[in-house]
Each structure stands twice: as structure tokens, then as C-alpha cells.
Design a protein around this motif. Structure first.
Motif, mmCIF file in Angstrom:
data_model
loop_
_atom_site.group_PDB
_atom_site.id
_atom_site.type_symbol
_atom_site.label_atom_id
_atom_site.label_comp_id
_atom_site.label_asym_id
_atom_site.label_seq_id
_atom_site.Cartn_x
_atom_site.Cartn_y
_atom_site.Cartn_z
ATOM 1 N N GLN A 206 -5.513 14.810 37.735
ATOM 2 C CA GLN A 206 -5.713 15.917 38.671
ATOM 3 C C GLN A 206 -6.063 15.389 40.062
ATOM 4 N N THR A 207 -6.111 14.081 40.185
ATOM 5 C CA THR A 207 -6.327 13.447 41.484
ATOM 6 C C THR A 207 -4.967 13.223 42.158
ATOM 7 N N ASP A 208 -5.004 12.620 43.338
ATOM 8 C CA ASP A 208 -3.770 12.328 44.078
ATOM 9 C C ASP A 208 -3.199 10.996 43.589
ATOM 10 N N TRP A 209 -2.869 10.940 42.284
ATOM 11 C CA TRP A 209 -2.475 9.680 41.657
ATOM 12 C C TRP A 209 -1.174 9.122 42.213
ATOM 13 N N GLN A 210 -0.317 9.983 42.784
ATOM 14 C CA GLN A 210 0.966 9.487 43.303
ATOM 15 C C GLN A 210 0.788 8.533 44.476
ATOM 16 N N HIS A 211 -0.351 8.588 45.139
ATOM 17 C CA HIS A 211 -0.534 7.811 46.371
ATOM 18 C C HIS A 211 -1.644 6.778 46.277
ATOM 19 N N GLN A 212 -2.038 6.398 45.045
ATOM 20 C CA GLN A 212 -3.080 5.388 44.893
ATOM 21 C C GLN A 212 -2.933 4.717 43.537
ATOM 22 N N ASP A 214 -5.511 3.538 41.553
ATOM 23 C CA ASP A 214 -6.581 3.958 40.655
ATOM 24 C C ASP A 214 -7.348 5.092 41.326
ATOM 25 N N PRO A 215 -8.108 5.858 40.553
ATOM 26 C CA PRO A 215 -8.920 6.907 41.174
ATOM 27 C C PRO A 215 -9.855 6.333 42.232
ATOM 28 N N SER A 216 -9.977 7.047 43.355
ATOM 29 C CA SER A 216 -10.827 6.605 44.455
ATOM 30 C C SER A 216 -12.293 6.877 44.145
ATOM 31 N N VAL A 217 -13.168 6.374 45.008
ATOM 32 C CA VAL A 217 -14.597 6.639 44.853
ATOM 33 C C VAL A 217 -14.856 8.141 44.893
ATOM 34 N N ALA A 218 -14.181 8.844 45.790
ATOM 35 C CA ALA A 218 -14.334 10.308 45.862
ATOM 36 C C ALA A 218 -13.834 10.970 44.580
ATOM 37 N N LEU A 220 -13.801 9.681 41.559
ATOM 38 C CA LEU A 220 -14.774 9.423 40.498
ATOM 39 C C LEU A 220 -15.980 10.336 40.635
ATOM 40 N N ALA A 221 -16.399 10.571 41.871
ATOM 41 C CA ALA A 221 -17.521 11.496 42.090
ATOM 42 C C ALA A 221 -17.146 12.910 41.673
ATOM 43 N N HIS A 222 -15.926 13.314 41.961
ATOM 44 C CA HIS A 222 -15.463 14.649 41.565
ATOM 45 C C HIS A 222 -15.390 14.776 40.044
ATOM 46 N N ILE A 223 -14.889 13.735 39.383
ATOM 47 C CA ILE A 223 -14.789 13.774 37.928
ATOM 48 C C ILE A 223 -16.182 13.880 37.304
ATOM 49 N N GLU A 224 -17.118 13.084 37.801
ATOM 50 C CA GLU A 224 -18.478 13.164 37.275
ATOM 51 C C GLU A 224 -19.082 14.544 37.530
ATOM 52 N N HIS A 225 -18.774 15.127 38.674
ATOM 53 C CA HIS A 225 -19.268 16.483 38.948
ATOM 54 C C HIS A 225 -18.698 17.473 37.931
ATOM 55 N N CYS A 226 -17.413 17.333 37.623
ATOM 56 C CA CYS A 226 -16.792 18.202 36.612
ATOM 57 C C CYS A 226 -17.504 18.058 35.271
ATOM 58 N N PHE A 227 -17.765 16.818 34.880
ATOM 59 C CA PHE A 227 -18.460 16.584 33.620
ATOM 60 C C PHE A 227 -19.858 17.208 33.649
ATOM 61 N N ASP A 228 -20.532 17.101 34.793
ATOM 62 C CA ASP A 228 -21.874 17.683 34.907
ATOM 63 C C ASP A 228 -21.832 19.199 34.771
ATOM 64 N N VAL A 229 -20.867 19.836 35.431
ATOM 65 C CA VAL A 229 -20.729 21.289 35.338
ATOM 66 C C VAL A 229 -20.437 21.699 33.899
ATOM 67 N N ALA A 230 -19.548 20.949 33.243
ATOM 68 C CA ALA A 230 -19.220 21.256 31.852
ATOM 69 C C ALA A 230 -20.433 21.074 30.943
ATOM 70 N N LEU A 231 -21.227 20.036 31.188
ATOM 71 C CA LEU A 231 -22.417 19.810 30.372
ATOM 72 C C LEU A 231 -23.407 20.952 30.523
ATOM 73 N N GLU A 232 -23.621 21.387 31.747
ATOM 74 C CA GLU A 232 -24.546 22.490 31.971
ATOM 75 C C GLU A 232 -24.031 23.782 31.343
ATOM 76 N N ALA A 233 -22.708 23.975 31.384
ATOM 77 C CA ALA A 233 -22.123 25.221 30.887
ATOM 78 C C ALA A 233 -22.027 25.252 29.360
ATOM 79 N N PHE A 234 -21.524 24.185 28.763
ATOM 80 C CA PHE A 234 -21.250 24.171 27.328
ATOM 81 C C PHE A 234 -22.385 23.570 26.501
#
Length: 290
Positions: A206-212, A214-218, A220-234
Motif C-alpha cells: 500500500q506504499t509507493d512501492w513502484q518508485h522505491q 524498500d519501504p521508506s522510513v515514513a 514504516l512509521a505509517h505501517i506501525e501506526h496502522c498496527f497500533d490503530v488495529a491493536l487499540e480497535a481489535f
């Protein structure tokens, strides 16, 4: 004990996989259980759930055949036409296939998703699956989450599993913060349904993988945020690790996906919750045996 809750396998035919475009050469080949084993072995992953990638009756048989010859495939999520009046008889042909745990439909590609999830025949098919204690996996894009909320609420007699954390479009989050907030709000609404669980999977693509490379630092931060939101929700009892191999290879190797989950789990979850995330929840939700 680690279980990967989401891998796909196929014998590649461009006619059967129209979503695999020319800019995805790593996917335009056969993808077999043996191909993902090196990455799994390096990461200590012992078992996997094979998930359908084609919408056709032959897909379920194909995955079950693979499961019969590969002991590390612990469960299969197949495909069947839920709108058929003969669905109950169709399901009977797989009676005794203990590794068949449920089904999925590629809801994300439906041009009129609202019509599909409100179709009486589709809903009758869902009720039939749940009577037989079959898991149904919900594959939608983030903007489609509100469309499936009532559908998921109606079908509460057995487990539903949301794939890929609802597929938030991380590539747009820097410039569209409202999309980030809306995804989180919609995910939280879905998580209020206690029979719905969530796979922490599929986010690297779901990142801009076509132009990099590996996932960028940003990213990775977004992915961790997604995991955090999911943890709080589920909560930790309704989350599962999934690699989304081989599709993840568009953005990073198997070990890269595992490393993201490993860092997050080690910093957010206690030992009991880690055991649940890495395998215990999958064992329970899919009724797996080792």
C-alpha cells in the motif's frame, strides 16, 4: 510457534490473473509452497494458511491439493459462488477436507460492491457458510469499509476476518491526512463487531512501492501506526500476522515483512499477547491443528 495467516499460490496464467500487470514481473511466474519456505524458515514460521487468488471453483481444489502434499499448509481459504442456489450441495463435495477452513470473494474488485453485499442470494450463501462454521475473509479497500459494515454485522454466527487491515492507501497519507483519519474511524467501527478479526498483513504494497526498493522510513512509521490503530480497535486477541507472500515481494522480501511485524510486536505486546498474535489467534479462529 509462528503461523503466517496469509499466503497465495498459483500456476501463473495471465488470463486467470488479470490483476497481475506487466509492472509486476516478480509475480508473473508460478508461486509454489516451496518458494516461500526459505523465508519462512529464516523467520521461524512453521505453518501457513493458503488463501485464494482466483474466483473459480477450481481454485479451492488447487489449494487443497497443495495442502495435501505440504504439511506446513495448515488451512485453506478457498472460493465458491455464494449466490448459487445449489451452494449447500456444492460445499458437500468438500466434506471431510479438514484443512478447508473458509472462503473469500474478491470484494475489492466488485464495480458495485453495495449491490453485491445486499444481494439476497449472496447473503443466503453467507448464512449457509456460517451454519457450517466456515470463516469468511473480507477483502476490501479502505474506502469500501463503510459499505461492508452492515453486511459484517448481519453475519455474526461465525468468524469473519478482515484482510490487510482494510488496505489503507499509505502512499497518499502524506498529502491526504483526512484519508488516514477516515480509515481509522471506519476500522474502529468494524472492530466493534466481536466476531470480526484482522490480519496485520498486506501493508507494504500500500506504499509507493513502484518508485522505491524498500519501504521508506515514513512508510514504516505509517505501517506501525496502522498496527497500533488495529491493536487499540481489535485488541491482541483478534490480530494475526500475515505476510501476503508473494505479493509482498513487490515492495520487500519475506524477511522484510516479518521484521516489521517482529519489531512492532516486541515493542507493543507482552509475551502472552505475542504468542496470540504469532500463532495462537490463528489456531483458534481457523481451528487449526499442527
Amino acid at each position: 510457534m509462528k503461523i503466517d495467516s496469509h499466503q497465495n499460490f498459483w500456476h501463473f496464467d495471465p488470463q486467470e490473473f488479470p490483476w497481475i500487470s506487466q509492472d509486476m514481473p516478480v509475480l508473473r511466474r508460478h508461486q509454489r509452497p516451496a518458494d516461500s519456505r526459505p523465508g519462512m524458515d529464516r523467520c521461524g514460521v512453521l505453518g501457513v494458511i493458503a488463501v485464494q487468488a482466483r474466483c473459480g471453483p477450481e481454485e479451492t481444489d488447487f489449494l487443497l491439493d497443495l495442502a495435501a502434499s505440504h504439511a506446513h499448509i495448515l488451512g485453506v481459504i478457498g472460493w465458491t459462488d455464494l449466490t448459487r442456489a445449489t451452494l449447500e450441495a456444492d460445499l458437500a463435495r468438500w466434506h471431510g477436507q479438514e484443512k478447508l477452513k473458509g472462503f473469500r470473494h474478491l470484494l475489492q474488485y466488485e464495480p458495485d460492491l453495495a449491490a453485491v453485499v445486499s444481494n439476497p442470494a449472496f447473503n443466503q450463501g453467507m448464512a449457509c457458510l456460517q451454519r457450517q462454521q466456515r470463516v469468511f475473509e473480507v477483502l476490501v479497500f479502505a474506502h469500501q469499509l463503510p459499505t461492508v459494515l452492515d453486511f459484517c454485522s448481519r453475519h455474526d454466527q461465525h468468524a469473519l476476518v478482515l484482510d490487510h487491515v482494510g488496505k489503507p492507501e499509505l502512499r497518499d497519507w502524506q498529502t491526504a491526512p483526512e484519508a488516514r483519519r477516515q480509515w481509522a474511524q471506519d476500522l474502529q467501527q468494524l472492530a466493534r463487531l466481536p466476531h470480526v478479526s484482522c490480519k496485520l498483513s498486506g501493508l507494504v504494497t500500500q506504499t509507493d512501492w513502484q518508485h522505491q526498493d524498500d519501504p521508506s522510513v515514513a512508510d514504516l512509521a505509517h505501517i506501525e501506526h496502522c498496527f497500533d490503530v488495529a491493536l487499540e480497535a481489535f485488541g491482541p486477541e483478534r490480530l494475526m500476522f500475515g505476510s501476503d507472500w508473494p505479493v509482498c515481494q513487490l515492495a520487500t522480501a519475506y524477511q522484510g515483512v516479518h521484521a516489521i511485524a517482529q519489531r512492532w510486536a516486541a515493542s507493543r505486546l507482552d509475551r502472552q499477547a505475542q504468542r496470540a498474535f504469532w500463532g495462537g489467534n490463528a489456531m483458534r479462529i481457523y481451528d487449526l491443528t499442527m
